[in-house]
Design a protein around this motif. Sequence first.
Motif, PDB file in Angstrom:
ATOM      1  N   PHE A  92       0.831  -1.206   0.000  1.00 14.69           N
ATOM      2  CA  PHE A  92       0.000   0.000   0.000  1.00 14.69           C
ATOM      3  C   PHE A  92       0.867   1.257   0.000  1.00 14.69           C
ATOM      4  CE2 PHE A  92      -1.933   3.463   2.441  1.00 14.69           C
ATOM      5  CZ  PHE A  92      -3.090   3.685   1.703  1.00 14.69           C
ATOM      6  N   LEU A  93       1.861   1.305   0.881  1.00  7.27           N
ATOM      7  CA  LEU A  93       2.728   2.484   0.977  1.00  7.27           C
ATOM      8  C   LEU A  93       3.473   2.730  -0.329  1.00  7.27           C
ATOM      9  CD1 LEU A  93       4.131   1.819   4.566  1.00  7.27           C
ATOM     10  CD2 LEU A  93       2.475   3.564   3.905  1.00  7.27           C
ATOM     11  N   SER A  94       3.979   1.650  -0.921  1.00  7.12           N
ATOM     12  CA  SER A  94       4.686   1.770  -2.197  1.00  7.12           C
ATOM     13  C   SER A  94       3.739   2.261  -3.297  1.00  7.12           C
ATOM     14  CB  SER A  94       5.284   0.411  -2.574  1.00  7.12           C
ATOM     15  OG  SER A  94       5.885   0.469  -3.852  1.00  7.12           O
ATOM     16  N   GLY A  95       2.507   1.746  -3.277  1.00  4.90           N
ATOM     17  CA  GLY A  95       1.525   2.153  -4.279  1.00  4.90           C
ATOM     18  C   GLY A  95       1.160   3.617  -4.166  1.00  4.90           C
ATOM     19  N   VAL A  96       1.049   4.124  -2.945  1.00  4.52           N
ATOM     20  CA  VAL A  96       0.732   5.540  -2.742  1.00  4.52           C
ATOM     21  C   VAL A  96       1.847   6.416  -3.289  1.00  4.52           C
ATOM     22  CG1 VAL A  96       0.397   7.339  -0.992  1.00  4.52           C
ATOM     23  CG2 VAL A  96      -0.796   5.158  -0.767  1.00  4.52           C
ATOM     24  N   GLU A  97       3.103   6.044  -3.001  1.00  5.94           N
ATOM     25  CA  GLU A  97       4.241   6.833  -3.489  1.00  5.94           C
ATOM     26  C   GLU A  97       4.269   6.869  -5.014  1.00  5.94           C
ATOM     27  OE1 GLU A  97       7.873   5.445  -1.846  1.00  5.94           O
ATOM     28  OE2 GLU A  97       7.287   5.836   0.235  1.00  5.94           O
ATOM     29  N   THR A  98       4.088   5.703  -5.636  1.00  5.05           N
ATOM     30  CA  THR A  98       4.124   5.619  -7.101  1.00  5.05           C
ATOM     31  C   THR A  98       2.984   6.419  -7.727  1.00  5.05           C
ATOM     32  OG1 THR A  98       5.101   3.406  -6.964  1.00  5.05           O
ATOM     33  CG2 THR A  98       4.095   4.045  -9.061  1.00  5.05           C
ATOM     34  N   THR A  99       1.788   6.285  -7.166  1.00  6.20           N
ATOM     35  CA  THR A  99       0.622   6.964  -7.712  1.00  6.20           C
ATOM     36  C   THR A  99       0.745   8.476  -7.566  1.00  6.20           C
ATOM     37  OG1 THR A  99      -0.707   5.049  -7.078  1.00  6.20           O
ATOM     38  CG2 THR A  99      -1.898   7.028  -7.673  1.00  6.20           C
ATOM     39  N   LEU A 100       1.341   8.917  -6.462  1.00  7.86           N
ATOM     40  CA  LEU A 100       1.548  10.354  -6.261  1.00  7.86           C
ATOM     41  C   LEU A 100       2.466  10.922  -7.335  1.00  7.86           C
ATOM     42  CD1 LEU A 100       1.156  12.902  -4.563  1.00  7.86           C
ATOM     43  CD2 LEU A 100       3.107  12.183  -3.158  1.00  7.86           C
ATOM     44  N   VAL A 101       3.522  10.202  -7.670  1.00  8.97           N
ATOM     45  CA  VAL A 101       4.455  10.649  -8.714  1.00  8.97           C
ATOM     46  C   VAL A 101       3.741  10.751 -10.063  1.00  8.97           C
ATOM     47  CG1 VAL A 101       6.519  10.038 -10.027  1.00  8.97           C
ATOM     48  CG2 VAL A 101       6.496   9.766  -7.527  1.00  8.97           C
ATOM     49  N   ILE A 102       2.930   9.732 -10.381  1.00 16.17           N
ATOM     50  CA  ILE A 102       2.196   9.740 -11.653  1.00 16.17           C
ATOM     51  C   ILE A 102       1.216  10.916 -11.684  1.00 16.17           C
ATOM     52  CG2 ILE A 102       0.572   8.467 -13.104  1.00 16.17           C
ATOM     53  CD1 ILE A 102       1.832   5.883 -12.021  1.00 16.17           C
ATOM     54  N   GLY A 103       0.562  11.179 -10.556  1.00 18.22           N
ATOM     55  CA  GLY A 103      -0.371  12.295 -10.474  1.00 18.22           C
ATOM     56  C   GLY A 103       0.324  13.625 -10.715  1.00 18.22           C
ATOM     57  N   GLN A 104       1.517  13.785 -10.166  1.00 15.11           N
ATOM     58  CA  GLN A 104       2.288  15.013 -10.378  1.00 15.11           C
ATOM     59  C   GLN A 104       2.683  15.162 -11.846  1.00 15.11           C
ATOM     60  OE1 GLN A 104       5.399  14.260  -7.522  1.00 15.11           O
ATOM     61  NE2 GLN A 104       4.318  15.315  -5.860  1.00 15.11           N
ATOM     62  N   GLU A 105       3.039  14.045 -12.473  1.00 15.72           N
ATOM     63  CA  GLU A 105       3.406  14.092 -13.899  1.00 15.72           C
ATOM     64  C   GLU A 105       2.197  14.463 -14.758  1.00 15.72           C
ATOM     65  OE1 GLU A 105       4.998  10.242 -14.626  1.00 15.72           O
ATOM     66  OE2 GLU A 105       6.948  10.675 -13.683  1.00 15.72           O
ATOM     67  N   LEU A 106       1.027  13.924 -14.420  1.00 13.27           N
ATOM     68  CA  LEU A 106      -0.193  14.255 -15.160  1.00 13.27           C
ATOM     69  C   LEU A 106      -0.555  15.724 -15.008  1.00 13.27           C
ATOM     70  CD1 LEU A 106      -2.409  11.120 -14.382  1.00 13.27           C
ATOM     71  CD2 LEU A 106      -1.680  11.864 -16.657  1.00 13.27           C
ATOM     72  N   SER A 107      -0.376  16.253 -13.795  1.00  8.80           N
ATOM     73  CA  SER A 107      -0.719  17.648 -13.543  1.00  8.80           C
ATOM     74  C   SER A 107       0.198  18.599 -14.324  1.00  8.80           C
ATOM     75  CB  SER A 107      -0.616  17.964 -12.042  1.00  8.80           C
ATOM     76  OG  SER A 107      -1.573  17.230 -11.317  1.00  8.80           O
ATOM     77  N   GLY A 108       1.452  18.172 -14.509  1.00  8.74           N
ATOM     78  CA  GLY A 108       2.402  19.037 -15.203  1.00  8.74           C
ATOM     79  C   GLY A 108       2.433  18.839 -16.700  1.00  8.74           C
ATOM     80  N   ALA A 109       1.716  17.846 -17.203  1.00  2.81           N
ATOM     81  CA  ALA A 109       1.752  17.551 -18.639  1.00  2.81           C
ATOM     82  C   ALA A 109       0.920  18.551 -19.434  1.00  2.81           C
ATOM     83  CB  ALA A 109       1.245  16.139 -18.882  1.00  2.81           C
ATOM     84  N   LYS A 110       1.407  18.943 -20.602  1.00  2.00           N
ATOM     85  CA  LYS A 110       0.658  19.848 -21.481  1.00  2.00           C
ATOM     86  C   LYS A 110      -0.513  19.115 -22.122  1.00  2.00           C
ATOM     87  CE  LYS A 110       4.567  22.874 -22.526  1.00  2.00           C
ATOM     88  NZ  LYS A 110       5.442  23.439 -23.601  1.00  2.00           N
ATOM     89  N   GLU A 111      -0.331  17.848 -22.419  1.00  9.63           N
ATOM     90  CA  GLU A 111      -1.406  17.026 -22.969  1.00  9.63           C
ATOM     91  C   GLU A 111      -1.538  15.761 -22.129  1.00  9.63           C
ATOM     92  OE1 GLU A 111      -0.964  16.160 -27.066  1.00  9.63           O
ATOM     93  OE2 GLU A 111      -0.828  18.264 -27.685  1.00  9.63           O
ATOM     94  N   ILE A 112      -2.794  15.403 -21.843  1.00  7.21           N
ATOM     95  CA  ILE A 112      -3.052  14.240 -20.995  1.00  7.21           C
ATOM     96  C   ILE A 112      -3.059  12.964 -21.828  1.00  7.21           C
ATOM     97  CG2 ILE A 112      -4.677  13.164 -19.396  1.00  7.21           C
ATOM     98  CD1 ILE A 112      -3.405  15.724 -18.363  1.00  7.21           C
ATOM     99  N   ASP A 113      -2.192  12.017 -21.450  1.00  2.00           N
ATOM    100  CA  ASP A 113      -2.187  10.703 -22.076  1.00  2.00           C
ATOM    101  C   ASP A 113      -3.347   9.909 -21.467  1.00  2.00           C
ATOM    102  OD1 ASP A 113      -1.727   7.933 -22.589  1.00  2.00           O
ATOM    103  OD2 ASP A 113       0.366   8.384 -23.052  1.00  2.00           O
ATOM    104  N   LYS A 114      -4.350   9.608 -22.269  1.00  2.00           N
ATOM    105  CA  LYS A 114      -5.558   8.976 -21.753  1.00  2.00           C
ATOM    106  C   LYS A 114      -5.291   7.593 -21.160  1.00  2.00           C
ATOM    107  CE  LYS A 114      -8.776  11.502 -24.712  1.00  2.00           C
ATOM    108  NZ  LYS A 114      -9.835  11.399 -25.755  1.00  2.00           N
TER     109      LYS A 114
END
Length: 258
Positions: A57-79
Amino acid sequence: MGRIIALLLIIFGLVKGASSPLVFETLVTPLQESAASIEQLSRKPIMKPNQQLLRNFLSGVETTLVIGQELSGAKEIDKQVLKSYLKDLRELSHTKESIDQLYRKTLDTAMAQSDKTSFEDLVSVSLEPLHHPRIRSAVIAFYQKNYPNHSLKSVEALCDEQELEEKSIQTAIDQEQAYEEHLRILKRSEVSAIKKTAQIGSRNSVMVSAEPTAEGGFVFEAENVNPYTVTMSIDFEILNNLKASEKLPLFVEIPGKT
């Protein structure tokens, strides 16, 4: 969990028309807030058989947070990335529920077996289930029975929390009762005003009022301001979810000035 899923669905629906980047990492915030407590829990000896579940669970939260940050900073959202991200969030929410259930079960077992060491380890971790009224009451009862010196700060905080909640509930009850009394006073004032203008033999010289009861019914009162006896008939065309305590129609004789 329902609120998290609802939020995910709303965000997913907004993605197509979004003109500016959305802060996707905020979606993992509720899970991230639990991560610190779950990390503490993973260190407790009693949780060793389930340590892998907690670490995943802890590892999954860390990984998902990183992906969320990348999505927020992306100019175009990869569906595809977004779809995978939302799926991971849902799975993490389910895992969090499983951990909460495991925590409750382990805590119940520790109290049932009077295992004070495990009890102390578990209550030192402030997970959401610990603040559930039923679990909190059980923990406080076990604590008061087995810890006469009141030596656990974490449970003392729970005692304060419960006391504050009970005071808040009592305050709400007192306010409701005060409001009901205020309404009764207003009603008596209105009746008094009608009595002053009531004329013998007029329609309002016999006044009928209804008071709600704590059981959800009504008690009817009638006052006859005439100097002579008046006979009243009481009946209802329709009663919804109510039943009369007397056989209807009810005929009542009200002596004068009573």
